[in-house]
Each structure stands twice: as C-alpha cells, then as structure tokens.
Design a protein around this motif. Structure first.
Motif, short mmCIF file in Angstrom:
data_model
loop_
_atom_site.label_atom_id
_atom_site.label_comp_id
_atom_site.label_asym_id
_atom_site.label_seq_id
_atom_site.Cartn_x
_atom_site.Cartn_y
_atom_site.Cartn_z
N LEU A 134 -31.16 -6.04 -12.43
CA LEU A 134 -31.83 -6.84 -13.45
C LEU A 134 -31.16 -6.48 -14.78
O LEU A 134 -31.50 -5.46 -15.39
CB LEU A 134 -33.33 -6.52 -13.48
CG LEU A 134 -34.18 -7.27 -14.51
CD1 LEU A 134 -34.11 -8.78 -14.32
CD2 LEU A 134 -35.62 -6.79 -14.47
N ALA A 135 -30.18 -7.28 -15.18
CA ALA A 135 -29.37 -6.95 -16.35
C ALA A 135 -29.93 -7.65 -17.60
O ALA A 135 -30.85 -7.15 -18.23
CB ALA A 135 -27.92 -7.29 -16.07
N THR A 136 -29.41 -8.85 -17.93
CA THR A 136 -29.96 -9.58 -19.09
C THR A 136 -31.31 -10.20 -18.76
O THR A 136 -32.09 -10.53 -19.66
CB THR A 136 -29.02 -10.72 -19.51
OG1 THR A 136 -28.92 -11.64 -18.41
CG2 THR A 136 -27.64 -10.21 -19.87
N GLY A 192 -22.21 -6.71 -20.37
CA GLY A 192 -23.39 -7.10 -19.58
C GLY A 192 -23.62 -6.22 -18.36
O GLY A 192 -24.45 -6.54 -17.52
N TYR A 193 -22.90 -5.09 -18.28
CA TYR A 193 -23.15 -4.16 -17.17
C TYR A 193 -24.26 -3.18 -17.55
O TYR A 193 -24.36 -2.76 -18.71
CB TYR A 193 -21.89 -3.36 -16.82
CG TYR A 193 -20.94 -4.13 -15.93
CD1 TYR A 193 -21.09 -4.12 -14.54
CD2 TYR A 193 -19.93 -4.90 -16.48
CE1 TYR A 193 -20.25 -4.84 -13.73
CE2 TYR A 193 -19.07 -5.64 -15.68
CZ TYR A 193 -19.23 -5.60 -14.30
OH TYR A 193 -18.41 -6.34 -13.49
N ILE A 194 -25.04 -2.80 -16.53
CA ILE A 194 -26.08 -1.81 -16.75
C ILE A 194 -25.43 -0.43 -16.83
O ILE A 194 -24.54 -0.10 -16.03
CB ILE A 194 -27.13 -1.86 -15.63
CG1 ILE A 194 -27.83 -3.24 -15.62
CG2 ILE A 194 -28.15 -0.75 -15.78
CD1 ILE A 194 -28.84 -3.44 -14.50
N ASP A 200 -20.63 -3.59 -10.21
CA ASP A 200 -21.01 -4.93 -9.75
C ASP A 200 -21.58 -4.82 -8.34
O ASP A 200 -20.86 -4.52 -7.39
CB ASP A 200 -19.79 -5.85 -9.77
CG ASP A 200 -20.18 -7.29 -9.44
OD1 ASP A 200 -20.75 -7.51 -8.35
OD2 ASP A 200 -19.94 -8.18 -10.27
N ALA A 201 -22.88 -5.05 -8.23
CA ALA A 201 -23.55 -4.84 -6.94
C ALA A 201 -22.97 -5.75 -5.86
O ALA A 201 -22.76 -5.32 -4.72
CB ALA A 201 -25.05 -5.06 -7.09
N GLY A 202 -22.72 -7.01 -6.21
CA GLY A 202 -22.17 -7.95 -5.20
C GLY A 202 -20.83 -7.49 -4.69
O GLY A 202 -20.57 -7.47 -3.48
N1 URA Z 1 -24.80 -7.28 -12.28
C1 URA Z 1 -24.27 -6.25 -11.58
O1 URA Z 1 -23.92 -6.39 -10.41
N2 URA Z 1 -24.14 -5.07 -12.21
C2 URA Z 1 -24.52 -4.88 -13.49
O2 URA Z 1 -24.38 -3.77 -14.01
C3 URA Z 1 -25.08 -5.97 -14.20
C4 URA Z 1 -25.21 -7.17 -13.57
#
Ligand code: URA
Length: 209
Positions: A134-136, A192-194, A200-202
């Motif tokens: 849950l970023a932005t 926009g990264y946490i 990047d989780a994906g």
């Molecule tokens: N989406 C992601 O996969 N990682 C982040 O840090 C932010 C958004």
C-alpha cells in the motif's frame, strides 16, 4: 474512521524480514508471502459468524460450531495481489476469487481499470482486497471504488507493507474499509517506493525486472 489492524505476530515479523532481504529469491519470497497471508488470515477472519451444528462424535451426539453467515470473496489487485490469494484460499476454500486489473495512466498518473471480474453475489459477500504494497494508496482507492460500483457492501483491505501516506489516502476516501497490514513502514521515497519496504513486490514474486 477505518480501523488499521497491524498483524505483527513474531512469526510474521520474522518471515517479513526474510522477504525484505534483497538476497531472498522468488521461490522463497512467494512461499513466505503465502505463509504470512495465511497467518494474517487468522485476524482477518476473526469476526466471521458461527452457527450451531449437531454432530456425532465417536462418543456422543453434541452441538458444535461451524462457520456460517456472510460468505467471503477475495480480490487481488493485479498483478502482485495474486501472491496473496493462495494463503487466504487455503484457509477459506469456499471463498470466491474476483480480480481487478489497474494500470497507471502515464500522463495523468491516475489508475485506470483494464480488467475486472467479480462473483455474481458480490452484494452478499464480505470482500477482501489483497495487494502486498500500500504505497500512495491510488490503486487501493480505485479498487475499492470499483468494488463498490459493482455492488460490494462490506470490504476489507489487506496489505503486507503499508506506507503512512497510503493508509491516509484510503482513510480519506473510504473510511468504512478496515485495513489489515503486517507492517507500517517509514515513508514513500521520490520514486513511490516504500522505505525500507521490499522493492517491487510484483517483480520479486514473478522474477521479473
Ligand atoms: N509497489 C511495490 O511493489 N513496492 C513499493 O515499494 C511500492 C509500490
């Protein structure tokens, strides 16, 4: 105001630390995500209704409890949300699985729906949206908008890691939606990264770059 439930059981914290490590590969990352989602499921399903059923043990006839009431629906936000489906489906095999696909418009930066499919009885189900990060909050807000427009009455949002900014955004637009997270991190960076996050989780789930 929606509740924010931080499911910070020691086992979840331990597994999340391994996921955050950049040296953890996709196979372990996926397995850990499934395990953590299952453990989070314990809290997410805490309020589901039970009913009395008559059964016969090898010893006597007796009355015991079984799950009743509202049925559940799980909705991953494509594509990283797919990594959280198995953990919940393992726990709740009767749940139906919908999908929401969103991409970010390169000019407006707004999330745009490119795919959605939901159970036909969405109004009667408690819907659980899953997305690891849950970023932005833009995708989560859009996914909740879409579910509500399709008739969903009860929605929970489940994330692995949240930024405070994302939580605030969801609470601003959807104060009726409770948010379940394994951790609330420090902030978002300029990309926009946490932070500290896990990248990047994906990409980490699917082994892409
Ligand atoms: N989406 C992601 O996969 N990682 C982040 O840090 C932010 C958004």
């Amino acid at each position: 105001m929606s509740n924010v439930i931080v499911t910070d059981h020691p086992l979840i914290q331990h597994k999340l630390t391994i996921m955050r490590d950049k040296n953890t590969g996709s196979k372990d990352f996926r397995e850990l995500l499934t395990e953590i989602t299952m453990l989070m499921g314990y809290e997410i399903t805490r309020n589901i209704q039970l009913e009395d059923v008559e059964i016969e043990t090898p010893v006597v006839k007796t009355t015991c409890k079984m799950v009743a009431g509202k049925k559940l629906g799980i909705v991953p936000i494509l594509r990283a949300g797919l990594g959280m489906v198995d953990g919940l489906v393992n726990l709740i095999p009767a749940a139906k699985v919908g999908h929401v696909g969103l991409y970010r418009d390169p000019e407006t930066l707004e999330p745009v729906e490119y795919y959605s499919k939901f159970p036909t009885d969405i109004e009667e189900r408690e819907m659980i949206i899953v997305d690891p990060m849950l970023a932005t909050g833009g995708s989560a807000v859009a996914a909740i908008d879409i579910l509500k427009a399709n008739g969903a009455k009860t929605i929970k949002l489940v994330n692995l890691v949240a930024a405070p900014e994302g939580i605030a955004e969801v609470q601003k637009y959807h104060s009726d939606v409770d948010i379940y997270v394994a951790a609330i991190d420090e902030k978002l960076n300029d990309h926009g990264y946490i932070v500290p996050g896990l990248g990047d989780a994906g990409d980490r789930i699917f082994g892409t770059k």
